[in-house]
Every structure is written in C-alpha cells, then in structure tokens.
Write an enzyme that holds these catalytic residues in place. Structure first.
Site, short mmCIF file in Angstrom:
data_model
loop_
_atom_site.label_atom_id
_atom_site.label_comp_id
_atom_site.label_asym_id
_atom_site.label_seq_id
_atom_site.Cartn_x
_atom_site.Cartn_y
_atom_site.Cartn_z
N ASN A 1 48.81 -2.75 -0.58
CA ASN A 1 49.89 -2.67 -1.50
C ASN A 1 50.20 -1.27 -1.72
O ASN A 1 51.21 -0.79 -2.22
CB ASN A 1 49.41 -3.35 -2.74
CG ASN A 1 48.09 -2.96 -3.35
OD1 ASN A 1 47.14 -2.62 -2.73
ND2 ASN A 1 47.95 -2.91 -4.56
N GLY B 1 40.11 -3.65 -2.04
CA GLY B 1 40.73 -4.73 -1.38
C GLY B 1 40.44 -6.14 -2.68
O GLY B 1 39.98 -5.82 -3.87
N GLY B 2 40.25 -7.40 -2.13
CA GLY B 2 40.13 -8.50 -2.74
C GLY B 2 38.85 -8.76 -2.91
O GLY B 2 37.94 -8.17 -1.98
N GLU C 1 36.58 -1.05 -4.89
CA GLU C 1 37.83 -0.86 -5.80
C GLU C 1 38.45 -2.14 -5.48
O GLU C 1 39.24 -2.51 -4.68
CB GLU C 1 38.84 0.16 -5.33
CG GLU C 1 38.16 1.53 -5.50
CD GLU C 1 37.90 1.94 -6.97
OE1 GLU C 1 38.76 1.53 -7.77
OE2 GLU C 1 36.98 2.92 -7.11
N CYS D 1 47.10 -3.40 -8.47
CA CYS D 1 45.42 -4.23 -9.00
C CYS D 1 45.16 -3.88 -10.76
O CYS D 1 44.63 -4.48 -11.23
CB CYS D 1 44.32 -3.13 -8.43
SG CYS D 1 44.52 -1.57 -8.45
#
Ligand code: NAP
Length: 470
Positions: A149, A225-226, A245, A279
């Site tokens: 992103n 990331g996720g 993060e 995020c």
C-alpha cells in the site's frame, strides 16, 4: 525490471507480471525469485555487511543524501510508478514520493546521531578504577518484508535506517507492487551504495517467505503487513529480533464541542486515502449524540462528492482497490453487515476493482466491518452518549495503532490521550496523520516495536559496552 542480488541486476526465465489494478493490464514483469536466489542474496548480504559496517559514517550520509537528490530529480517518474502498479491516485503518489525523500534525508541526518554515552562504573563499590562507555554497532543482516500500500516509502523506512546504521539488507517487496522498491534500489546504487549491501529478491511470499524467514543469517526481521503473515513469520523466525508494523481499524471520536467541518473533512480524507488501504485509515467514527445528525450529514455529503476512477487522472479522488479479489472480499463483508442489520448511508457497490466510498451506521459490534481491519473504503458511524462510551468502544477491538479525537476541550483531549490503547493519538486530526521522523507503531495486534528513522535505528543497532580497568 530485474532483482538486485550481489553485484548485479538479475533476471530469470520465470516472471511475475506486474499489472495496473485499474484494468489489469500488464505494465512490466519482475523475476519470480526462488531458493537459489535467496541463497545468493544472503551470501551477498554477508559480504555486504562487512562492507557497510566499515564504511565511514560520512560516506553513508553522502550516499543517502545523493539518493534523496536522485529521487527529487525524478519525482514524477516515481509517482507514476507508484500510481501505475498500485492503488494510489497520482496526487496521492506524489505525496508518497515527497515523504520518501524525507525518509531518506532523515536517515542521512540520523546516521550522525547514532551515539552512546559514558558509564559511571564507579557507581558500584569496587569499580572505582574503571572507566568506559557504550556505543552502538550495526545489528547485521536485516530481512525486510514490505506491503503493497505504500510501495516506496515503507521500503525507504527499512532500507534508509538499515544503511545509516551500517547493516546489510535483503528486501522482499510485495509481489503486486515491486517496481517502486526496485527503482529505489536503482537510485541507491546510482548514488554510490556499494553493491551487496542491498539485495532485493522479488517473488511470492507464499513460495519464498519460509526460506527467507527461517534462514539463520539475518539477525533481524523487519516486517510490515497483515497479521496473518506476521503470525506465520513469528512462528518460523527462530532466534531473531522482530519488528512488526501491522494493521488496525482506527477509531476517531467526535465530541459535541468539535469543529464539525474540520472533523468531517479530515475524517473523509482519512477514511478514503489510498482507497482505505491504509494502516492508519479511519474505519470507526464515534460521534457524540448531540452532534450526530449534523456530522453524519456533512460526512456523507463530502463522501458523495468523491470521484472514483482511473488513478492516473488528475481529477480522480479515489482509485481502484489493489486486486479484484480484495474488492470482492470487501463486497462480502459489506453484504454480511447488511444482512446483520447495518444501515448503508452511501456506496456499497463494486465494479471490478473500483469500490464506491461506503458509509454505514448502526454497525453491529460483531460485524467484521467493526472488529476486523477492512483495508478498503468502508467506514462506520456510531452514536455515543459520552466520551467514556466512545473510548470504551474504541478500545474494544484487538488493534491499536492510531486513535483520534476532535474536541475543543483540553480535558476531553487529555482523557483520550490517557485512555486510548494505541501507539499514537491525534487531536483535531484524523488517525491518518504521520510524519516520517516520529515514532510509529502500534500496541496489541497492531505490532511490536517502532519505526520512524531514529526509532528504527535503535532497533537496527545494538549497544556494545567498553570498560577499562585502570
Ligand atoms: P501481507 O499480505 O501481509 O503482505 C505483506 C508482505 O509479506 C508481502 O511482501 C508479502 O508477499 C509477504 N508475505 C506474505 N506471506 C508471507 C510469508 N509467509 N512469509 C514471508 N513473507 C510473506 O500484507 P499486504 O496485503 O501487502 O498489506 C496490507 C497489510 O499491511 C494491512 O494489514 C496493513 O494494515 C498493513 N500495513 C501496516 C503498516 C504499518 O506501518 N503498521 C503500514 C502499511 C500496511 P506477497 O506480496 O508475495 O504475498
């Protein structure tokens, strides 16, 4: 484009197509990296670490300043790359490039501030004749894994401080957006970064992630990331330092004494920036009942004015989602919420990767759109009767990256600052506010550790104690 491994740009027969998410048309290819490439990258990084740890700090500083200058001269080219491979509009992409210039420049500045201090050894009886100090030395090889992103600046947030601190890097950028990262690699090499310090392996996380993560050579993994990939990485990493993060479903509180124009304008921007794939994007807005209707009207009216379309058109406010699969997921979550009783105020429709900016009210607390990170252009408005209720609902999820409050009362602001379980509280701003030198990161499921150059540098260096027994 090619991968950067050791002292060359490496191609492979097996390629991955990089497509514009608007029309799925290929814009370039990158090699599909495999186990052999990972081995070569780590072998090079071992050498690269020897080179960078010995590189005088003034040389690292010069390289980073030159890199920032190179990006400055090619700002538009970088912006077009970001907007073509990803979801951002060209105007959003230009902001990311200017943030990346900041990130690399601050990395150069902070490189000269990696300092230690003297230690009062004589504070302990029997140590009267000892003197000494500690200084910080580089941690070693850093495995950096980045998301789609912010395909340029989030890469810079890892590479900049890693190089400033004297480390070597193996980077795996997101498969859908590898071009911006490779362009940043090109700029660094052009600026004089010795080969082998930075290695960029492109390839699917599902295919090469495990080998990258399990390898004993990196001393640290810096992941953005996720949570799903994060959990897998943590379970495979072994004895390594981990920086995480991760995501959130950020809450904004609007009190009855807020400037509602400002609150609506900033919250709409925060909710739909980068199609909500952000995020710190606004996902849940808790509004005091006395101003609920007025805020809802303003928020929905502004949302309806947003122009959705081709991300490279100057007039587009919101581009496509990153893939049709992601857009379909958001569509499913919207459908589930509607079936569960949530009330749609605007949006909710999808056309390919284009998703209308979507606003709900009466979102049930069990709905995914309330408790999970949507990572799409969907926001829910909640009516609350007090600040206590707003804070309690804001904290009722497992994430905690940024929180925000709009109010003119210092008491309200300080209560929110004290009680919101998050890594950052924005007062009279949306959660979507960040500059690159501030400590950035979350609590709970939003992450471990902090980025922001100075803070990343602390994570990427270790103190070594020196003591003279005179
Ligand atoms: P993702 O699916 O978790 O992917 C992130 C990176 O991890 C990609 O490079 C991916 O590779 C790689 N990866 C996936 N599985 C892996 C594995 N098993 N081993 C090693 N690497 C693996 O996340 P995303 O969809 O790109 O990004 C969205 C998420 O990032 C959101 O949750 C968002 O909130 C979070 N995010 C957090 C911050 C922050 O600073 N807190 C900033 C931006 C985004 P592939 O691309 O090949 O799958």
């Amino acid at each position: 484009m090619r991968m950067l491994i050791g002292d060359q740009w490496v191609d492979k027969e097996e390629k991955i197509e990089v497509c514009n998410p608007y029309d799925n048309q290929p814009i370039d290819t990158v090699p599909s990296g495999d186990i052999e490439d990972i081995e070569a990258a780590y072998q090079a990084a071992v050498e690269g670490f020897k080179i960078n740890r010995r590189l005088p700090v003034h040389q690292r500083i010069s390289i980073l300043y030159r890199t920032a200058d190179i990006i400055k001269t090619r700002q538009e080219e970088f912006a077009v790359t970001i907007a073509s491979e990803g979801s951002k509009t060209i105007r959003e992409a230009r902001k990311e490039v200017s943030r990346c210039i900041d990130t690399i420049t601050i990395s150069a500045e902070e490189a000269r501030r990696v300092i230690g201090e003297t230690i009062p050894f004589d504070s302990r009886e029997g140590s009267e004749n000892r003197v000494g100090y500690y200084y910080r030395f580089p941690i070693g090889i850093i495995l950096a894994i980045t998301p789609f992103n912010d395909p340029l600046n989030l890469v810079a947030h890892k590479i900049g401080p890693a190089i400033a601190g004297g480390n070597a890097v193996v980077l795996k950028p997101a498969t859908v957006t590898p071009l911006s990262a490779l362009k940043l690699g090109q700029a660094l090499i052009e600026a004089g970064l010795p080969w082998k310090i930075l290695n960029i392996v492109t390839g699917y996380g599902s295919k090469i992630g495990e080998a990258l993560v399990k390898d004993p050579r990196p001393r640290m993994i810096s992941f953005t990331g996720g949570t799903e990939a994060a959990q897998r990485i943590i379970s495979q990493a072994g004895l390594k330092k981990i920086g995480m993060e991760l995501g959130s479903n950020s809450p904004v509180i609007v009190m009855d004494d807020a400037d509602l124009e400002q609150a609506a304008e900033l919250s709409v921007s925060g909710a739909f920036w980068a199609v909500g794939q952000n995020c710190i994007g606004v996902q849940r807005i808790y509004i005091h009942q006395d101003v609920y209707e007025e805020f809802e009207d303003k928020f929905v009216a502004r949302t309806k004015r947003m122009k959705v379309g081709y991300q490279l058109d100057e007039s587009t406010d919101m581009g496509p989602m990153i893939t049709e699969m992601e857009a379909e997921r958001v569509e499913r979550w919207v459908k589930e919420a509607l079936e569960d009783g949530a009330e749609l105020l605007t949006g909710g429709k999808r056309h390919g990767t284009l998703f209308q900016p979507t606003v709900f009210r009466n979102m049930p607390s069990r709905a995914k759109l309330n408790c999970e990170e949507v990572f799409g252009p969907v926001v829910s408005l909640y009516r609350v009767s007090s600040l206590d209720e707003a804070i309690s609902q804001a904290n009722s999820v497992r994430y905690g990256l940024h929180g925000a409050i709009f109010t003119r009362s210092l008491d309200h602001a300080f209560k929110a600052i004290r009680e919101l379980d998050v890594g950052g509280v924005m007062v009279n701003d949306s959660t979507d506010y960040r500059i690159d030198m501030m400590p950035f990161g979350g609590v709970k499921w939003s992450g471990l550790g902090r980025e922001g150059i100075k803070f990343a540098l602390l994570e990427m260096t270790e103190p070594k104690v020196v003591c003279f027994n005179l």
